[in-house]
Design an enzyme around this catalytic site. Sequence first.
Site, PDB file in Angstrom:
ATOM      1  N   CYS A 131       0.831  -1.214   0.000  1.00 32.26           N
ATOM      2  CA  CYS A 131       0.000   0.000   0.000  1.00 32.26           C
ATOM      3  C   CYS A 131       0.859   1.255   0.000  1.00 32.26           C
ATOM      4  O   CYS A 131       1.439   1.624   1.028  1.00 32.26           O
ATOM      5  CB  CYS A 131      -0.933  -0.015   1.211  1.00 32.26           C
ATOM      6  SG  CYS A 131      -1.937   1.477   1.354  1.00 32.26           S
ATOM      7  N   CYS A 134      -0.346   4.089   2.312  1.00 38.46           N
ATOM      8  CA  CYS A 134      -0.080   3.854   3.734  1.00 38.46           C
ATOM      9  C   CYS A 134       1.399   4.075   4.058  1.00 38.46           C
ATOM     10  O   CYS A 134       1.733   4.647   5.080  1.00 38.46           O
ATOM     11  CB  CYS A 134      -0.424   2.412   4.129  1.00 38.46           C
ATOM     12  SG  CYS A 134      -1.926   1.776   3.399  1.00 38.46           S
ATOM     13  N   ASP A 135       2.281   3.604   3.204  1.00 40.12           N
ATOM     14  CA  ASP A 135       3.690   3.481   3.596  1.00 40.12           C
ATOM     15  C   ASP A 135       4.654   4.377   2.832  1.00 40.12           C
ATOM     16  O   ASP A 135       5.842   4.412   3.162  1.00 40.12           O
ATOM     17  CB  ASP A 135       4.134   2.014   3.434  1.00 40.12           C
ATOM     18  CG  ASP A 135       3.333   1.086   4.342  1.00 40.12           C
ATOM     19  OD1 ASP A 135       2.913   1.550   5.416  1.00 40.12           O
ATOM     20  OD2 ASP A 135       3.125  -0.083   3.983  1.00 40.12           O
TER      21      ASP A 135
END
Length: 307
Positions: A131, A134-135
């Site tokens: 993701c 997200c990261d």
Amino acid sequence: MHKVIIIGSGCAGLTAAIYAARADLQPLVLDGYEPGGQLALTTEVENFPGFPEGILGPELIERTRKQAQRFGTEFHAGAVASVDLSKRPFKITAGKETYETQTLIVAAGASARMLGIESERNLLGHGVSTCATCDGAFFRNRDIIVVGGGDTAMEEATFLTKFAKKVMLVHRRSEFRASKIMLDRAHANEKIEFMTPYAIEEVHDVSKKSVELVTLKNTQTGERRTVATEGLFIAIGHDPNTKVFKGHLNMDDNGYLITHDGPKTNVAGVFAAGDVQDHHYRQAITAAGSGCMAAIEAERFLAAEKA
Ligand code: NDP
């Protein structure tokens, strides 16, 4: 006979459980194959509101689960093998048990496709990610690799150039499945270097619990090369966990459940929440929000029947 059964124990399922339990519906959650969902497979989560210092994905899930238990949610382990949604009460079979329920919330999620290499699994959350949203911010000024040749890979590679020094886009063929516009955008980005036709053979270094190098294999010539990288984003698609609902619930060509008016499915009394019906946002907070919506709709559905 249950008032509501929730299939799936990720962000969507657990939030639905909190709301349903607080509405006195005594929900039963069937955990599924991947208890805790995608958050259980990640490390640091920095974009979930309320945690200014960030929180570990598994801890966020554990806390949400406890919150659901506090109000009387029951949990049973096991994945759903079959369902009968042709009439109410709905019948759900998981393991040796068949459950009956007046309403159903499907929050079974979508699993990120993985390359299937052991080192990739071992380094998930330690430099390997599924993701970018997200990261991505963990990879400021780093060299990273994105794998895949579809729209997701192009979108994630382009997004990641906001943070990374260089993004290497590795794809197993020289032709791309991505739409022309997304591919052109990635090609025009100076920070993206295309590497084709290469497959990822190995991710190093599992013993150091961090990504440092990958071994690539040319899928035409067999030539091998190693490339230094600090991050590996797997962007080869997702599979919604909807096989058991085929023929019961409407789904799109990729198997995602189709909802209308929020979380409603084509079967009255069956609601869907989280990634099982959302291939667009795929965030913990959007999954939690749709879990809340599903529980509120289940409660209203039952209340309307009583009235
Ligand atoms: P796709 O199925 O379209 O593409 C998956 C890619 O990953 C393919 O290039 C495939 O290679 C590759 N791949 C699959 N398995 C492996 C493997 N085991 N090893 C190496 N490579 C692998 O998935 P996407 O998630 O990219 O897209 C899904 C849908 O969502 C599409 O309809 C897409 O258009 C849409 N989408 C739209 C976006 C937008 O418009 N903004 C953004 C993201 C997605 P190969 O081609 O060789 O099979």
